[in-house]
Design a protein around this motif. Structure first.
Motif, PDB file in Angstrom:
ATOM      1  N   ILE A   1       0.819  -0.897   0.056  1.00  0.00           N
ATOM      2  CA  ILE A   1      -0.141   0.205   0.207  1.00  0.00           C
ATOM      3  C   ILE A   1       1.222   1.230   0.122  1.00  0.00           C
ATOM      4  O   ILE A   1       0.489   1.660  -0.905  1.00  0.00           O
ATOM      5  N   GLY A   2       2.170   0.662   0.605  1.00  0.00           N
ATOM      6  CA  GLY A   2       3.350   2.501   1.148  1.00  0.00           C
ATOM      7  C   GLY A   2       3.691   2.774  -0.912  1.00  0.00           C
ATOM      8  O   GLY A   2       3.920   3.503  -0.842  1.00  0.00           O
TER       9      GLY A   2
ATOM     10  N   ARG B   1       1.010   3.949  -2.554  1.00  0.00           N
ATOM     11  CA  ARG B   1       0.884   6.007  -2.544  1.00  0.00           C
ATOM     12  C   ARG B   1       1.624   6.530  -3.377  1.00  0.00           C
ATOM     13  O   ARG B   1       1.486   7.306  -3.600  1.00  0.00           O
ATOM     14  N   LYS B   2       3.002   6.375  -3.065  1.00  0.00           N
ATOM     15  CA  LYS B   2       4.187   6.936  -3.150  1.00  0.00           C
ATOM     16  C   LYS B   2       4.222   6.876  -4.871  1.00  0.00           C
ATOM     17  O   LYS B   2       4.093   8.455  -5.781  1.00  0.00           O
TER      18      LYS B   2
ATOM     19  N   GLY C   1       1.137   7.492  -5.656  1.00  0.00           N
ATOM     20  CA  GLY C   1       0.294   8.067  -6.848  1.00  0.00           C
ATOM     21  C   GLY C   1      -1.021   7.633  -6.694  1.00  0.00           C
ATOM     22  O   GLY C   1      -2.266   7.890  -6.805  1.00  0.00           O
TER      23      GLY C   1
ATOM     24  N   LYS D   1      -4.114   5.974  -4.824  1.00  0.00           N
ATOM     25  CA  LYS D   1      -4.669   6.017  -3.566  1.00  0.00           C
ATOM     26  C   LYS D   1      -6.425   4.938  -3.585  1.00  0.00           C
ATOM     27  O   LYS D   1      -6.824   4.667  -2.106  1.00  0.00           O
ATOM     28  N   LYS D   2      -6.885   4.865  -4.026  1.00  0.00           N
ATOM     29  CA  LYS D   2      -8.269   4.103  -4.382  1.00  0.00           C
ATOM     30  C   LYS D   2      -8.180   2.696  -4.398  1.00  0.00           C
ATOM     31  O   LYS D   2      -8.312   1.851  -5.121  1.00  0.00           O
TER      32      LYS D   2
ATOM     33  N   SER E   1      -7.793  -0.208  -0.702  1.00  0.00           N
ATOM     34  CA  SER E   1      -7.903  -1.042   0.427  1.00  0.00           C
ATOM     35  C   SER E   1      -6.901  -2.463   0.420  1.00  0.00           C
ATOM     36  O   SER E   1      -6.279  -3.163   0.045  1.00  0.00           O
ATOM     37  N   ARG E   2      -6.064  -1.760   1.890  1.00  0.00           N
ATOM     38  CA  ARG E   2      -5.270  -3.226   2.698  1.00  0.00           C
ATOM     39  C   ARG E   2      -6.227  -4.937   1.714  1.00  0.00           C
ATOM     40  O   ARG E   2      -5.114  -5.851   2.027  1.00  0.00           O
TER      41      ARG E   2
END
Length: 354
Positions: A121-122, A125-126, A128, A130-131, A133-134
């Motif tokens: 997930i990290g 996110r880096k 870009g 975002k949508k 989930s874990r």
């Protein structure tokens, strides 16, 4: 259908309550016999369930005595679902599926890094993204049969060998029975084996494998590997008493790290053990050894054959130190030379020079 069931319906319509009970009892046993010829579980369609509900709900709790195609609990669930209209089929993948490109990216990160769900997930996110989930990451990896992070990131011996294989060598001893003027004696030999290429360097034999002899053979091994592009950086060995402090110091002075293996772990040096088994079965077991000179000659001959001519599955069926030959489509027997080794004990094949 009407022709088949019409006589039965007429019979039921004209029967008394007592007779109806007998008819039902007969039909129940007949149905049980017919069900015994069918699979244990029968799957019904939506339309078939609606028919069963239409005629079953009016029976009330009596349906529990009659129904046999499914359990009474399943029939009750059908009734509950029917109150809310036709139930939507469940999505086994869990809601709306993510785009294929995103799924491939998650799998790529998991395979190449060994990260768990949270760290994947990290990374997303880096980038870009975002949508996601874990739980979605977990579902994607589960569908692909990829284990959770802790099981994948735990280092294994095979992974260690892959990282260090070119510069990692194994070392071990073995003994051979030899006929001498003093009777049958044990001669000891020291083996060094590159764990990636499977190249073997075998020392001269001795009756007395003391610390001085071990250090001498180690220096000879270091000298043979000095001019290589990829030099040994680590040697793994068991905890045999012949590996003394002098042996350790000899390696360290040449920039090679000694790595003693844990107690009772022979599999960790299994590649070296396998070479020892090979030289014994394919060569030494075929001869009666007469003294040190005879043994050294046989070992030298077989080691040369092993390194340059004997194919190895771990090397894509090529010898340890042979380069990949150019591929050709046809090769006649007349263009092939048969090369004998160790007095014709083993043979290899080579192309004739053009």
């Amino acid at each position: 259908m009407s022709r088949i069931f019409h006589p039965l319906l007429a019979l039921i319509a004209s029967a008394t309550d007592n007779e109806l009970a007998k008819y039902v009892e007969y039909l129940k046993h007949e149905n049980a016999i017919l069900r015994s010829r069918l699979p244990k579980q029968i799957h019904t369609t939506y339309e078939e369930r609606q028919i069963l509900l239409k005629y079953g709900k009016v029976l009330g709790r009596a349906i529990e005595e009659l129904i046999s195609i499914v359990s009474p609990a399943t029939f009750a669930r059908w009734v509950r679902d029917g109150k809310n209209g036709r139930p939507k089929p469940k999505n086994p993948k869990g809601g709306k599926r993510k785009p294929q490109e995103l799924r491939e990216l998650v799998i790529k990160i998991a395979i190449e890094t060994g990260f768990g769900y949270t760290r994947i997930i990290g990374e997303l996110r880096k980038l870009g993204i975002k949508k996601i989930s874990r739980q979605t990451v977990r579902n994607i990896l589960k569908e692909e049969g990829i284990e959770p992070g802790p099981d994948r990131t735990s280092d294994s011996w095979n992974e260690f060998l892959k990282r260090h294989g070119e510069t990692l060598w194994g070392c071990d001893f073995f003994s051979v029975k030899s006929v001498t003027t003093k009777g049958v004696r044990d001669l000891y030999v020291m083996v060094f084996l590159c764990l990636q290429t499977r190249e073997a360097i075998v020392t001269e034999s001795t009756e007395h494998p003391n610390s001085a002899w071990v250090c001498e053979q180690t220096l000879k091994f270091i000298e043979q590997s000095r001019g290589r592009d990829i030099k040994p950086s680590m040697i793994i060995h068991d905890r045999d008493g012949k590996y003394t402090k002098e042996f350790t110091e000899t390696l360290k002075q040449s920039g090679i790290k000694p790595n003693p293996l844990p107690i009772a772990s022979p599999n960790l040096n299994g590649r070296c053990e396998r070479f020892i088994e090979t030289i014994k079965l394919e060569c030494l077991a075929k001869f009666i050894i007469f003294g040190k000179q005879h043994l050294d000659y046989l070992i030298c001959e077989f080691t040369s054959y092993y390194n340059t001519c004997r194919s190895h599955t771990a090397r894509d069926h090529l010898p340890p130190i042979q380069k990949i030959p150019d591929e050709i489509e046809k090769l006649s027997p007349e263009e092939v030379l048969v090369i004998p080794h160790i007095g014709g004990l083993v043979k290899s094949f080579e192309r004739k020079a053009a």
